[in-house]
Scaffold this motif. Structure first.
Motif, mmCIF file in Angstrom:
data_model
loop_
_atom_site.group_PDB
_atom_site.id
_atom_site.type_symbol
_atom_site.label_atom_id
_atom_site.label_comp_id
_atom_site.label_asym_id
_atom_site.label_seq_id
_atom_site.Cartn_x
_atom_site.Cartn_y
_atom_site.Cartn_z
ATOM 1 N N UNK A 6 0.832 -1.206 0.000
ATOM 2 C CA UNK A 6 0.000 0.000 0.000
ATOM 3 C C UNK A 6 0.864 1.253 0.000
ATOM 4 N N UNK A 7 1.897 1.246 0.818
ATOM 5 C CA UNK A 7 2.816 2.389 0.855
ATOM 6 C C UNK A 7 3.477 2.576 -0.506
ATOM 7 N N UNK A 8 3.851 1.472 -1.136
ATOM 8 C CA UNK A 8 4.475 1.551 -2.456
ATOM 9 C C UNK A 8 3.524 2.163 -3.489
ATOM 10 N N UNK A 22 0.962 4.215 -2.941
ATOM 11 C CA UNK A 22 0.801 5.644 -2.657
ATOM 12 C C UNK A 22 2.061 6.426 -3.031
ATOM 13 N N UNK A 23 3.231 5.835 -2.783
ATOM 14 C CA UNK A 23 4.478 6.514 -3.148
ATOM 15 C C UNK A 23 4.556 6.705 -4.663
ATOM 16 N N UNK A 24 4.186 5.686 -5.418
ATOM 17 C CA UNK A 24 4.189 5.817 -6.881
ATOM 18 C C UNK A 24 3.197 6.884 -7.344
ATOM 19 N N UNK A 25 2.051 6.957 -6.677
ATOM 20 C CA UNK A 25 1.061 7.980 -7.003
ATOM 21 C C UNK A 25 1.639 9.374 -6.778
ATOM 22 N N UNK A 26 2.261 9.575 -5.625
ATOM 23 C CA UNK A 26 2.814 10.891 -5.281
ATOM 24 C C UNK A 26 3.966 11.258 -6.219
ATOM 25 N N UNK A 27 4.790 10.288 -6.578
ATOM 26 C CA UNK A 27 5.914 10.550 -7.486
ATOM 27 C C UNK A 27 5.402 10.954 -8.868
ATOM 28 N N UNK A 28 4.278 10.410 -9.299
ATOM 29 C CA UNK A 28 3.754 10.714 -10.628
ATOM 30 C C UNK A 28 2.959 12.018 -10.686
ATOM 31 N N UNK A 29 2.523 12.537 -9.560
ATOM 32 C CA UNK A 29 1.713 13.759 -9.564
ATOM 33 C C UNK A 29 2.393 14.953 -10.246
ATOM 34 N N UNK A 30 3.683 15.196 -10.026
ATOM 35 C CA UNK A 30 4.301 16.336 -10.719
ATOM 36 C C UNK A 30 4.296 16.188 -12.247
ATOM 37 N N UNK A 31 4.157 14.977 -12.729
ATOM 38 C CA UNK A 31 4.163 14.712 -14.169
ATOM 39 C C UNK A 31 2.747 14.510 -14.720
ATOM 40 N N UNK A 32 1.753 14.988 -13.985
ATOM 41 C CA UNK A 32 0.355 14.802 -14.388
ATOM 42 C C UNK A 32 0.106 15.316 -15.811
ATOM 43 N N UNK A 33 0.619 16.489 -16.110
ATOM 44 C CA UNK A 33 0.445 17.076 -17.442
ATOM 45 C C UNK A 33 1.100 16.235 -18.529
ATOM 46 N N UNK A 34 2.272 15.710 -18.231
ATOM 47 C CA UNK A 34 2.978 14.871 -19.192
ATOM 48 C C UNK A 34 2.148 13.627 -19.502
ATOM 49 N N UNK A 86 -1.408 7.132 -13.418
ATOM 50 C CA UNK A 86 -1.538 7.879 -12.163
ATOM 51 C C UNK A 86 -2.705 7.324 -11.350
ATOM 52 N N UNK A 87 -3.839 7.142 -12.001
ATOM 53 C CA UNK A 87 -5.034 6.712 -11.290
ATOM 54 C C UNK A 87 -4.969 5.239 -10.882
ATOM 55 N N UNK A 131 -5.650 4.095 -7.122
ATOM 56 C CA UNK A 131 -6.592 3.002 -6.824
ATOM 57 C C UNK A 131 -5.895 1.900 -6.043
ATOM 58 N N UNK A 132 -4.652 1.583 -6.414
ATOM 59 C CA UNK A 132 -3.900 0.563 -5.682
ATOM 60 C C UNK A 132 -3.702 0.954 -4.227
ATOM 61 N N UNK A 133 -3.419 2.224 -3.986
ATOM 62 C CA UNK A 133 -3.252 2.693 -2.611
ATOM 63 C C UNK A 133 -4.539 2.602 -1.808
ATOM 64 N N UNK A 134 -5.641 3.041 -2.398
ATOM 65 C CA UNK A 134 -6.914 2.998 -1.666
ATOM 66 C C UNK A 134 -7.409 1.564 -1.466
ATOM 67 N N UNK A 135 -7.219 0.711 -2.452
ATOM 68 C CA UNK A 135 -7.580 -0.697 -2.274
ATOM 69 C C UNK A 135 -6.666 -1.364 -1.253
ATOM 70 N N UNK A 136 -5.427 -0.893 -1.188
ATOM 71 C CA UNK A 136 -4.509 -1.392 -0.166
ATOM 72 C C UNK A 136 -4.983 -1.054 1.239
ATOM 73 N N UNK A 137 -5.601 0.122 1.404
ATOM 74 C CA UNK A 137 -6.152 0.473 2.719
ATOM 75 C C UNK A 137 -7.243 -0.515 3.127
#
Length: 102
Positions: free
Chosen positions: A26-28, A30-42, A52-53, A57-63
């Motif tokens: 789950x941490x992984x 969420x970390x991948x989600x946060x790392x990809x946020x700055x590249x949202x436009x790309x 990104x999504x 989804x993986x983070x929230x399903x992990x919760x």
């Protein structure tokens, strides 16, 4: 067509640090989600926003997974404690044969 049947019994499931494994995954996510946020436009420019999504989804399903495996582990501990108490009671009452039946 003949129905297939196993020639041997299935092995016992492996028990390990399930809560830690699911929490780490789950941490992984969420970390991948946060790392990809700055590249949202790309990602948006290339039609790859699903990357990104998927991480979100993986983070929230992990919760949900963490909640589930913590409950499962607690239930297994309760069951183990109940079996131990039942075995101790049966031994105290002089019925050692009943201690193995659960």
């Amino acid at each position: 067509m003949a129905k297939w049947t196993a020639k041997h019994e299935a092995p016992e499931p492996l028990e390990g640090p399930v809560v830690a494994t699911v929490t780490g995954g789950t941490i992984l996510w969420f970390a991948l989600f946060v790392v990809q946020l700055p590249f949202y436009g790309w990602f948006a420019d290339r039609g790859q926003l699903w990357w990104v999504w998927t991480c979100a989804a993986g983070g929230f399903l992990g919760l949900i997974g963490i909640w589930y495996v913590r409950g499962r582990e607690a239930a297994l501990k309760r069951h183990s404690a109940a079996q131990a108490a039942q075995a101790a009671q049966a031994q105290q009452d002089g019925r050692p044969g009943e201690a193995t039946e659960a």
